[in-house]
Design a protein around this motif. Structure first.
Motif, PDB file in Angstrom:
ATOM      1  N   CYS A 167      -5.822  -1.036  -7.859  1.00 23.82           N
ATOM      2  CA  CYS A 167      -4.957   0.285  -7.648  1.00 23.82           C
ATOM      3  C   CYS A 167      -6.762   1.330  -7.683  1.00 23.82           C
ATOM      4  O   CYS A 167      -7.076   1.632  -8.311  1.00 23.82           O
ATOM      5  N   HIS A 168      -6.433   2.681  -6.344  1.00 25.21           N
ATOM      6  CA  HIS A 168      -7.754   3.252  -6.080  1.00 25.21           C
ATOM      7  C   HIS A 168      -7.109   4.454  -6.432  1.00 25.21           C
ATOM      8  O   HIS A 168      -6.450   4.941  -5.844  1.00 25.21           O
ATOM      9  N   ASP A 227      -5.833  10.357  -3.617  1.00 27.36           N
ATOM     10  CA  ASP A 227      -5.229   9.507  -2.506  1.00 27.36           C
ATOM     11  C   ASP A 227      -5.468   8.534  -3.188  1.00 27.36           C
ATOM     12  O   ASP A 227      -6.387   8.076  -3.848  1.00 27.36           O
ATOM     13  N   ARG A 252      -4.238   4.113  -3.531  1.00 24.90           N
ATOM     14  CA  ARG A 252      -4.327   2.488  -2.361  1.00 24.90           C
ATOM     15  C   ARG A 252      -4.110   1.996  -3.590  1.00 24.90           C
ATOM     16  O   ARG A 252      -4.692   1.846  -4.111  1.00 24.90           O
ATOM     17  N   SER A 311       1.046  -0.879   0.206  1.00 26.91           N
ATOM     18  CA  SER A 311       0.005  -0.667   0.310  1.00 26.91           C
ATOM     19  C   SER A 311       0.936   0.673   0.333  1.00 26.91           C
ATOM     20  O   SER A 311       2.141   1.008   0.388  1.00 26.91           O
ATOM     21  N   THR A 312       0.659   2.376  -1.129  1.00 24.63           N
ATOM     22  CA  THR A 312       1.505   3.358  -1.023  1.00 24.63           C
ATOM     23  C   THR A 312      -0.330   4.519  -0.236  1.00 24.63           C
ATOM     24  O   THR A 312      -0.811   4.222  -0.675  1.00 24.63           O
ATOM     25  N   THR A 313       0.335   5.457  -0.103  1.00 22.20           N
ATOM     26  CA  THR A 313      -0.118   6.968   0.272  1.00 22.20           C
ATOM     27  C   THR A 313      -0.094   7.769  -0.204  1.00 22.20           C
ATOM     28  O   THR A 313       0.249   7.522  -1.783  1.00 22.20           O
ATOM     29  N   GLU A 371      -4.447  -2.084  -3.625  1.00 22.01           N
ATOM     30  CA  GLU A 371      -4.679  -3.761  -2.125  1.00 22.01           C
ATOM     31  C   GLU A 371      -5.116  -4.812  -3.282  1.00 22.01           C
ATOM     32  O   GLU A 371      -5.196  -4.682  -3.793  1.00 22.01           O
ATOM     33  N   ASP A 385      -9.569  13.620  -4.141  1.00 22.10           N
ATOM     34  CA  ASP A 385      -9.131  14.147  -2.523  1.00 22.10           C
ATOM     35  C   ASP A 385      -9.406  15.698  -2.211  1.00 22.10           C
ATOM     36  O   ASP A 385      -8.210  16.019  -2.052  1.00 22.10           O
TER      37      ASP A 385
END
Length: 262
Positions: free
Chosen positions: A24-25, A16, A18, A5-7, A20, A29
Motif C-alpha cells: 500500500c503506497h 494518493d 495506490r 489498484s485504487t485512486t 500494488e 500529495d
C-alpha cells in the motif's frame, strides 16, 4: 491477498493511495503546501489503514521529489480546519496515526526525497525502515517558532536516541542524507532512490504477513511504550500551539512570509 489498484480517497485528496499487490503506497500529495500535515492528510491515512492494513504486508510513505513532508500546516492552524475533517484535527489523531504505523501488522517504509521537517520526522520515527536518496535533508524547526516537537520525540528517540534528537531540536539545522544514515535516521541511502526502494520491496515481499505480524507484536515488548507518552505529548503540543504569542508568529509567517525574528 492481491487487491486492485485504487485512486485517491477523496476528489481533492491530500494522500494518493495506490495498491500494488501486497504493498500500500501512501503518497503525500499537497504540493502547494509542501506536503504539510493537515487534518485531511491524517484522516486519509487513517482511512487507508482502516481499509487495507489487514490485507497488505507493506505500507510505503512518500512525498514528492522535492519534499517528503514539511510538518504541521500553519495555514490550517491560522485559518481553521475544514469541518469535514474536524474529527482528525489536533495532535491526538496524528500521534495515533504514527502509533498505528509503528505497531501495525505490516512493514512501514518511509522513502524520503528532498526536505523532511518537523512533524514529517514523526513519520520517520514511526517507520520500520527509512530509505532516502542523496537529496534528502532532515530537520526539526519547531523551536524557531517557540514550539517543540512534543509528539515527534517519543518516536524519533526510539530511532536515533535522545541526544541526537535533542541536538536536532535545539540546533534546528538540517542534516544531509549521509549524516542521517550514520545516525540511524535513514537505514539506507542511494543516489538512485527509486531503485533502492524497489530492491527493498522485492525482498520485503518475500516475508509472510503472519511472520511480520508476529514479529511486530513481539517487538512492541522490547521497544518504548508510545502509549505511555501519548497524553504528555498531546498536552505539550497543545500548550505550545495554543500559546497566543506563538499563534501570532505563525499567522504572521503565513500572511507575510516573515520568521519570528524578522
Amino acid at each position: 491477498m492481491t487487491l486492485e489498484s485504487t485512486t485517491a480517497i477523496t476528489p481533492r485528496h491530500a494522500v494518493d493511495v495506490r495498491i500494488e499487490g501486497a504493498v500500500c503506497h501512501l503518497v503525500f500529495d499537497r504540493p502547494d503546501a509542501n506536503n504539510a500535515i493537515n487534518a485531511q492528510l491524517v484522516a486519509e491515512c487513517h482511512t487507508a489503514l482502516d481499509r487495507y492494513a489487514q490485507d497488505v504486508s507493506i505500507v510505503v510513505l512518500s512525498g514528492s521529489a522535492e519534499t517528503f513532508c514539511f510538518g504541521a500546516d500553519f495555514a490550517e492552524l491560522s485559518q481553521g480546519v475544514d469541518p469535514q475533517f474536524a474529527a482528525h484535527a489536533g495532535p491526538g489523531p496524528m500521534f495515533d496515526l504514527w502509533q498505528r504505523l509503528a505497531t501495525g501488522p505490516f512493514v512501514t517504509v518511509s522513502y524520503v526525497r528532498g526536505k523532511v521537517n518537523a512533524g514529517g520526522m514523526g513519520f520517520l520515527g514511526a517507520s520500520d525502515i527509512v530509505l532516502a536518496d542523496t537529496t534528502a535533508r532532515f530537520s526539526l524547526s519547531e523551536m524557531l517558532f517557540g514550539l517543540y516537537p512534543a509528539c515527534v520525540l517519543p518516536f524519533l528517540v526510539r530511532r536515533i536516541g535522545f541526544q541526537r534528537t535533542h541536538y536536532l531540536t535545539l540546533s534546528t539545522q538540517p542534516i544531509d542524507a549521509a549524516t542521517a544514515q550514520a545516525w540511524g535516521l535513514a537505514d539506507a541511502v542511494d543516489e538512485q532512490g527509486d531503485m533502492l526502494l524497489r530492491r527493498h520491496l522485492r525482498q520485503l515481499g518475500r516475508l509472510s504477513k503472519t511472520a511480520i505480524e508476529r514479529y511486530k507484536t513481539y517487538a512492541r515488548g522490547v521497544t518504548p511504550d508510545w502509549g505511555a507518552h501519548r497524553e504528555r505529548a498531546i498536552q505539550g503540543n497543545l500548550e505550545v500551539f495554543e500559546d497566543p504569542h506563538n499563534r501570532a508568529a505563525i499567522a504572521r509567517y503565513v500572511t507575510e512570509g516573515l520568521f519570528p525574528w524578522e
